[in-house]
Enzyme design. Structure first.
Site, PDB file in Angstrom:
ATOM      1  N   ASP A 107     -34.345 -16.004  11.576  1.00 38.88           N
ATOM      2  CA  ASP A 107     -35.655 -15.155  11.876  1.00 38.88           C
ATOM      3  C   ASP A 107     -35.122 -13.753  12.465  1.00 38.88           C
ATOM      4  O   ASP A 107     -35.610 -12.662  12.023  1.00 38.88           O
ATOM      5  CB  ASP A 107     -36.478 -15.800  13.099  1.00 38.88           C
ATOM      6  CG  ASP A 107     -37.770 -15.032  13.428  1.00 38.88           C
ATOM      7  OD1 ASP A 107     -38.316 -14.312  12.888  1.00 38.88           O
ATOM      8  OD2 ASP A 107     -37.901 -14.699  14.750  1.00 38.88           O
TER       9      ASP A 107
ATOM     10  N   GLU B 218     -35.919 -19.825   7.230  1.00 38.75           N
ATOM     11  CA  GLU B 218     -35.110 -19.195   8.075  1.00 38.75           C
ATOM     12  C   GLU B 218     -34.133 -19.587   8.393  1.00 38.75           C
ATOM     13  O   GLU B 218     -33.159 -19.005   8.680  1.00 38.75           O
ATOM     14  CB  GLU B 218     -36.177 -18.872   9.291  1.00 38.75           C
ATOM     15  CG  GLU B 218     -37.360 -18.108   9.174  1.00 38.75           C
ATOM     16  CD  GLU B 218     -38.359 -18.035  10.358  1.00 38.75           C
ATOM     17  OE1 GLU B 218     -39.185 -16.828  10.433  1.00 38.75           O
ATOM     18  OE2 GLU B 218     -38.559 -18.992  11.039  1.00 38.75           O
TER      19      GLU B 218
END
Length: 223
Positions: A41, A113
Site C-alpha cells: 500500500d 497490494e
C-alpha cells in the site's frame, strides 16, 4: 491479459496470495499477506504520486490528489488484480471461498497490494523493478480516470436527482468498519427521506460514501 512479475523467491509470492482465512485454517502454512499488504500500500501510493507528477507536469496538487486516489483505490486495484488473474492464485479459507471471496474486489485489491510488497522484497528492496511493473498498469487506465466525462461525481449526481425528486438532500451514515488499523474498510449507507438507496465500502469514509452513491445510482438506473 497482463503478466505477473517473475519472483526469485517463490515463497514470497505464495505468502502474498495467502489470505488470513486460509492461514487460520492451515496453521502450518506460515504467515498471511497482511504485512505485505501494508508494505505494498505504501509503495503504490508513492509510485502513483511519482507517476502522476511526471505524466502531468503542469497539473496542480488539487487535480493530482483525487486522481491518485482513483488509481489506488480498492476498486481499481481489484481490477488490476483481475487483469493479472490473481483470483486464480489466492489461497482462501473455506468460508471465504464459499461466500464468493475469490471475486471480491476488496480481497483482490489487498492481494494486489501484497503482491507489490512481496515483489519489492523479492527484488532486494529495489524500487526500479516494481516501478517497471506498476507504471504500465497505471498508464493503461489513467486517461479514462482523468477524463471528467468518464469520471462521474456520484455524490453530486445523486444529490441532483434527490433534490429534483423530493427537494431533500441524501444523507450518509457509516454503519460498519472492519479490518486491521492499517487497512480499515468502512461501510456506508445512503438514505433519501429515511429510505435506504445504496450501500458502499471503501478504505476511507469518503470512499465508502462515494461507493454508496454509485450503488444508489446503479439501482436507480442512472449509471
Amino acid at each position: 491479459m497482463r503478466s505477473l512479475p517473475r519472483f526469485q523467491n517463490a515463497a514470497l509470492f505464495t505468502q502474498a496470495m495467502t489470505h488470513k482465512s486460509y492461514a487460520r485454517e492451515n496453521p502450518q502454512t506460515g504467515d498471511d499477506n497482511e504485512r505485505l499488504e501494508f508494505l505494498g500500500d505504501a509503495i503504490l501510493t508513492f509510485l502513483c504520486g511519482e507517476f502522476l507528477f511526471a505524466r502531468y507536469p503542469t497539473q496542480p496538487e488539487g487535480v493530482l490528489t483525487p486522481l491518485r486516489a482513483s488509481l489506488v483505490d480498492a476498486t481499481q486495484l481489484g481490477k488490476f488484480a483481475q487483469a493479472l488473474s490473481l483470483q486464480t492464485h489466492v489461497r482462501l479459507g473455506k468460508g471465504v471461498e464459499g461466500s464468493g471471496g475469490r471475486m471480491n474486489s476488496r480481497l483482490l485489491s489487498s492481494a494486489f497490494e501484497a503482491l507489490v510488497g512481496a515483489y519489492f522484497l523479492d527484488q532486494r528492496s529495489r524500487i526500479e523493478p516494481v516501478r517497471d511493473f506498476v507504471f504500465p498498469l497505471f498508464e493503461s487506465v489513467v486517461d479514462v480516470l482523468a477524463d471528467p466525462t468518464q469520471n462521474v461525481n456520484e455524490k453530486s449526481k445523486l444529490q441532483e436527482w434527490s433534490l429534483g425528486q423530493s427537494g431533500n438532500m441524501p444523507t450518509y451514515d457509516i454503519v460498519g468498519e472492519s479490518g486491521p488499523d492499517h487497512a480499515k474498510e468502512f461501510t456506508a449507507v445512503v438514505r433519501i427521506d429515511s429510505q435506504t438507496f445504496g450501500y458502499g465500502q471503501g478504505r476511507r469514509k469518503q470512499d465508502a460514501e462515494k461507493a454508496a452513491a454509485r450503488n444508489a445510482l446503479q439501482q436507480l438506473g442512472l449509471l
